[in-house]
Write a protein that holds these residues in place. Sequence first.
Motif, PDB file in Angstrom:
ATOM      1  N   GLN A   1       8.320  -1.044   9.174  1.00 41.33           N
ATOM      2  CA  GLN A   1       7.307   0.003   9.198  1.00 41.33           C
ATOM      3  C   GLN A   1       7.611   0.972  10.348  1.00 41.33           C
ATOM      4  O   GLN A   1       7.423   0.648  11.511  1.00 41.33           O
ATOM      5  CB  GLN A   1       5.915  -0.602   9.368  1.00 41.33           C
ATOM      6  N   GLN A   2       8.106   2.138   9.984  1.00 43.43           N
ATOM      7  CA  GLN A   2       8.514   3.108  10.995  1.00 43.43           C
ATOM      8  C   GLN A   2       8.590   4.488  10.360  1.00 43.43           C
ATOM      9  O   GLN A   2       9.037   4.640   9.218  1.00 43.43           O
ATOM     10  CB  GLN A   2       9.884   2.729  11.581  1.00 43.43           C
ATOM     11  N   GLU A   3       8.142   5.485  11.102  1.00 44.80           N
ATOM     12  CA  GLU A   3       8.224   6.852  10.609  1.00 44.80           C
ATOM     13  C   GLU A   3       9.691   7.229  10.403  1.00 44.80           C
ATOM     14  O   GLU A   3      10.566   6.835  11.178  1.00 44.80           O
ATOM     15  CB  GLU A   3       7.581   7.823  11.600  1.00 44.80           C
TER      16      GLU A   3
ATOM     17  N   THR B   1       0.844  -1.184   0.000  1.00 40.60           N
ATOM     18  CA  THR B   1       0.000   0.000   0.000  1.00 40.60           C
ATOM     19  C   THR B   1       0.882   1.237   0.000  1.00 40.60           C
ATOM     20  O   THR B   1       2.057   1.171   0.401  1.00 40.60           O
ATOM     21  CB  THR B   1      -0.905   0.025   1.249  1.00 40.60           C
ATOM     22  N   PRO B   2       0.362   2.368  -0.436  1.00 37.59           N
ATOM     23  CA  PRO B   2       1.169   3.594  -0.384  1.00 37.59           C
ATOM     24  C   PRO B   2       1.699   3.880   1.020  1.00 37.59           C
ATOM     25  O   PRO B   2       2.821   4.365   1.177  1.00 37.59           O
ATOM     26  CB  PRO B   2       0.186   4.673  -0.853  1.00 37.59           C
ATOM     27  N   GLU B   3       0.911   3.572   2.054  1.00 37.97           N
ATOM     28  CA  GLU B   3       1.355   3.800   3.415  1.00 37.97           C
ATOM     29  C   GLU B   3       2.506   2.862   3.776  1.00 37.97           C
ATOM     30  O   GLU B   3       3.468   3.257   4.438  1.00 37.97           O
ATOM     31  CB  GLU B   3       0.202   3.605   4.394  1.00 37.97           C
ATOM     32  N   GLN B   4       2.436   1.614   3.323  1.00 41.05           N
ATOM     33  CA  GLN B   4       3.532   0.669   3.575  1.00 41.05           C
ATOM     34  C   GLN B   4       4.805   1.116   2.863  1.00 41.05           C
ATOM     35  O   GLN B   4       5.903   1.015   3.418  1.00 41.05           O
ATOM     36  CB  GLN B   4       3.134  -0.736   3.118  1.00 41.05           C
TER      37      GLN B   4
ATOM     38  N   ARG C   1       5.598   4.186   2.180  1.00 44.01           N
ATOM     39  CA  ARG C   1       6.083   5.375   2.873  1.00 44.01           C
ATOM     40  C   ARG C   1       6.829   5.022   4.150  1.00 44.01           C
ATOM     41  O   ARG C   1       7.836   5.652   4.504  1.00 44.01           O
ATOM     42  CB  ARG C   1       4.903   6.294   3.194  1.00 44.01           C
ATOM     43  N   LEU C   2       6.354   4.003   4.865  1.00 43.11           N
ATOM     44  CA  LEU C   2       6.946   3.655   6.150  1.00 43.11           C
ATOM     45  C   LEU C   2       8.077   2.629   6.040  1.00 43.11           C
ATOM     46  O   LEU C   2       8.667   2.246   7.048  1.00 43.11           O
ATOM     47  CB  LEU C   2       5.863   3.112   7.090  1.00 43.11           C
ATOM     48  N   SER C   3       8.378   2.171   4.845  1.00 45.25           N
ATOM     49  CA  SER C   3       9.445   1.189   4.658  1.00 45.25           C
ATOM     50  C   SER C   3      10.791   1.898   4.546  1.00 45.25           C
ATOM     51  O   SER C   3      10.867   3.009   4.011  1.00 45.25           O
ATOM     52  CB  SER C   3       9.206   0.364   3.387  1.00 45.25           C
TER      53      SER C   3
END
Length: 597
Positions: free
Chosen positions: A547-549, A439-442, A444-446
């Motif tokens: 997965q981390q900011e 996903t776009p969120e995954q 981004r957080l990778s």
Amino acid sequence: MTERLRKSLWWIKAIVALTAGFAAGRALADEYHPIAPDAAEQRVVTITGHDLTIDDVVAVARRGVKVKYSPEAIQHGTDAGDLWAEAGAENIQVYGLNRGYGAEREVQVKQSTAAHLAEARKGAKEGVLPEIMDEDVVRAFLVIRANSTPYVGAKPEFMNMIVDMLNRRVTPVMYARGTVGEGDLMLTSNFLATMVGRGDAYYQGVRMSAAEALQKAGLKPLETEPGGGTSNAYADALATLLVEDGRKALEWTDLIQAMEKLGMNSSLTPLASPVQGKRPFKWVAWDAARLLDMLKGSYLFQDDPKRILQDPESMRASYIREGSAWQAWAALRDNVTVQINSGEQNPVIILDASPSDSWELSTPQFMKYYVKGGPLSHGRHGYVMSAANWDPYPMTNVIEAFTNAVANMDAAVSQRIERFSDRGPTAFFTGIKPADVLTPEQVRLSPAQLEPFFAFMDVFAEIQNTAASVTAEGAAMDFGVADVEAYSRLKATRGRQVIDLTLQLLAYDLLGATNWLDVRKAEDPKREFGAAPTAVWTAFRKELPWQQEVDQRPDIPYSAVAYRFLKNTPASTFYDGGPAMPAGDEEGMAPAAGKTR
């Protein structure tokens, strides 16, 4: 003394003086790297002169394991020294006893304990920068030197002093240059100086004068004649640690290669044992079997219509480069094991040898060096003969062979890293792009799949240039008495640098492999990766979460996180099984086609 020899000695003294001037301020040294002794280690290594192992050296050098001499080793050193003295009493020409060194080999001299102690004191001023900043290297030197000492004339006081220095962590300050690899003379002088309380030393990791270090350790400066003669113990130490660190790097290379195959959804057909049987190189076949064992239970053994027929050559043939590097490693291991258990000094003292032992010993030429035996040797006989055992070949050849094999392996590693970065519309090798299944969120957080693509290529470029063979050299010195050079220090140092650079390269490899395991799991959550790859993936994700900011991620390059992980965590933590290592002929051929071990 001839004018030519005077000039040679003047240049040597000038270099030594310059070095001593530079070293006068102790702040010259880079950061010192002391060992961290294992307080729970109860093992004691017994030094006999003939059965020291690479693991023994590493245990003493890096974990602070204690050492002791066997009574037989002490006695052999004493008896050899007595035979040496008896040879002089019988007026036999003995290099370094009643004849001078080097070009003065025909000059009659009279050696004394006082003269030897004076030479040892001068040793604090010898050597060429930089200082050896790794305590484990100097400790490896000491234990290897201790193991060779029983072969030569040495008093118990000298032998026990080496053991005491190791056990109480009195580590001489030694300088890394000043040897052409044919006997590490200047480095040996540094260590002898510490024994007589001159120069500097480290006591339990803290630098001070050698006299103070000995005092704090409860030791008195040596007052008897230092022994040991010529020695390649420094080059031997570097080579021994190269064997240990090289093995660890190769273990990681295999394990990360297995993870990359999982990440690329690779075909495993090149690894099959019948395929290996068609070209039976035993170390290559062993590495193929090892990779299959690592991958056992993974999804790669299940049919997948999306799996491509053939991976890129760097991925498909990596096991061949790795198996070849293992074969070169085994040759190095075997040669180093012989080297550190050998009498490499000149001359050679052979106790109890008789003219009837071999035909040449009874000829007039050899009988000139036969010691009949008398009061100084307590009636024991033997030979004291000049030799060339200080020449460190064949070990020096296999150091370079191993370094070159690792560099060729790294060529495949660097290329397979790049094959995962294909961003074309077809994802030519991986079949998918991460964005196809995340996903776009995954996304981004990778963590980034890799740092800038040129970074790992910079590492490989350094490997290429560092691994270049040292040019064969012969240059006459000391009237041509010393006219060949091995450059063992330089070759072993380059080998160790290549191994460390390989871990840096593998850090990028690990980043890519773990990233793609996350992608493959997202593609199909039911997929299994096998026990060892899963364990590495899980452990590394604790160091660098998937997965981390971004602001919560470490403010250091991800490659530095991965490199630290590889350095601090042996691959054997995750995989310590599989097929037994091959044994047999040096050519690396399997006993019979189609069979693996």
